[in-house]
Design an enzyme around this catalytic site. Sequence first.
Site, PDB file in Angstrom:
ATOM      1  N   ASP A  56     -68.939 110.743  23.511  1.00 35.31           N
ATOM      2  CA  ASP A  56     -68.858 112.192  23.617  1.00 35.31           C
ATOM      3  C   ASP A  56     -68.247 112.753  22.332  1.00 35.31           C
ATOM      4  O   ASP A  56     -67.755 111.998  21.496  1.00 35.31           O
ATOM      5  CB  ASP A  56     -68.088 112.639  24.863  1.00 35.31           C
ATOM      6  CG  ASP A  56     -66.677 112.082  24.957  1.00 35.31           C
ATOM      7  OD1 ASP A  56     -66.289 111.274  24.090  1.00 35.31           O
ATOM      8  OD2 ASP A  56     -65.953 112.449  25.887  1.00 35.31           O
ATOM      9  N   TYR A  58     -65.849 114.450  19.478  1.00 35.39           N
ATOM     10  CA  TYR A  58     -64.411 114.349  19.209  1.00 35.39           C
ATOM     11  C   TYR A  58     -63.708 115.526  19.879  1.00 35.39           C
ATOM     12  O   TYR A  58     -64.150 116.668  19.760  1.00 35.39           O
ATOM     13  CB  TYR A  58     -64.142 114.355  17.711  1.00 35.39           C
ATOM     14  CG  TYR A  58     -64.705 113.159  16.985  1.00 35.39           C
ATOM     15  CD1 TYR A  58     -64.137 111.899  17.133  1.00 35.39           C
ATOM     16  CD2 TYR A  58     -65.807 113.283  16.140  1.00 35.39           C
ATOM     17  CE1 TYR A  58     -64.653 110.797  16.461  1.00 35.39           C
ATOM     18  CE2 TYR A  58     -66.327 112.188  15.467  1.00 35.39           C
ATOM     19  CZ  TYR A  58     -65.752 110.947  15.636  1.00 35.39           C
ATOM     20  OH  TYR A  58     -66.269 109.855  14.973  1.00 35.39           O
ATOM     21  N   PHE A  69     -70.512 109.972  16.182  1.00 33.70           N
ATOM     22  CA  PHE A  69     -69.666 109.349  15.163  1.00 33.70           C
ATOM     23  C   PHE A  69     -69.396 110.244  13.961  1.00 33.70           C
ATOM     24  O   PHE A  69     -68.608 109.895  13.087  1.00 33.70           O
ATOM     25  CB  PHE A  69     -70.258 108.007  14.685  1.00 33.70           C
ATOM     26  CG  PHE A  69     -70.265 106.941  15.737  1.00 33.70           C
ATOM     27  CD1 PHE A  69     -69.115 106.224  16.047  1.00 33.70           C
ATOM     28  CD2 PHE A  69     -71.431 106.660  16.442  1.00 33.70           C
ATOM     29  CE1 PHE A  69     -69.123 105.252  17.034  1.00 33.70           C
ATOM     30  CE2 PHE A  69     -71.452 105.688  17.427  1.00 33.70           C
ATOM     31  CZ  PHE A  69     -70.291 104.976  17.719  1.00 33.70           C
ATOM     32  N   HIS A 176     -68.086  97.452  19.470  1.00 31.37           N
ATOM     33  CA  HIS A 176     -67.883  98.820  18.986  1.00 31.37           C
ATOM     34  C   HIS A 176     -67.054  98.791  17.696  1.00 31.37           C
ATOM     35  O   HIS A 176     -66.210  97.914  17.515  1.00 31.37           O
ATOM     36  CB  HIS A 176     -67.145  99.624  20.070  1.00 31.37           C
ATOM     37  CG  HIS A 176     -67.177 101.098  19.854  1.00 31.37           C
ATOM     38  ND1 HIS A 176     -66.266 101.753  19.045  1.00 31.37           N
ATOM     39  CD2 HIS A 176     -67.992 102.063  20.354  1.00 31.37           C
ATOM     40  CE1 HIS A 176     -66.530 103.039  19.052  1.00 31.37           C
ATOM     41  NE2 HIS A 176     -67.574 103.265  19.836  1.00 31.37           N
TER      42      HIS A 176
END
Length: 218
Positions: A56, A58, A69, A176
């Site tokens: 989702d 920031y 990202f 990740h």
Amino acid sequence: MSLPQAWADLPFFRDDWPAISSRLEGQDWLPGPARVFAALGLTPPERARVVILGQDPYPTPGHANGLAFSVTPETALPRSLRNIYAEMRDDLGRAPENGDLSHWARQGVLLLNTSLSVLPGQAGIHAKWGWERLARQAVARAQAERPLAFILWGAHAQKALAGLPRPQDLVIETAHPSPLSARRGFFGSRPFSRVNDWLAAQGDAPIDWALSETADAE
């Protein structure tokens, strides 16, 4: 909020978006109406070549720009993006000048989050609103145009798109890039050169991953 026209006929916009839009009314949510569909607006289905899935936006005001990202150019690199750039330097020898990944999106990298809205300081708050159906539908639509390269960082992305990659698609699944997991398989995975090698084998142009926004505008 204007819908991304190239994607506006997806079932999500008929079946799910009206309720989500209504729930967002009156809330101070991020990244806001102007940027909520930025990923789809910058990468129409016929141009999508690579899929990178985040969770989702920031939750810090001024940071999110609607791309997974990615952050606004003036924002310091978040820790995961810092690790992404470190891996890119090891892989390609260079990395972008700032954290705005719009130049990836313009080259056909679909930078979707599974949830496209969040409240300030409350990461994941809208994760169960039904946004994830948009991600799956968008990826399936892009697959109708050509084979895709999937870069799936972490269990969340891998689960969210489970069953969609086909034999003709490239799938790169690793840990990740978060500092909590990056050393468990993300570092050393060389996703950027692997995607470009695959694109070349398809007769397609490579992604210029390290292009800065300044260079992109020239």
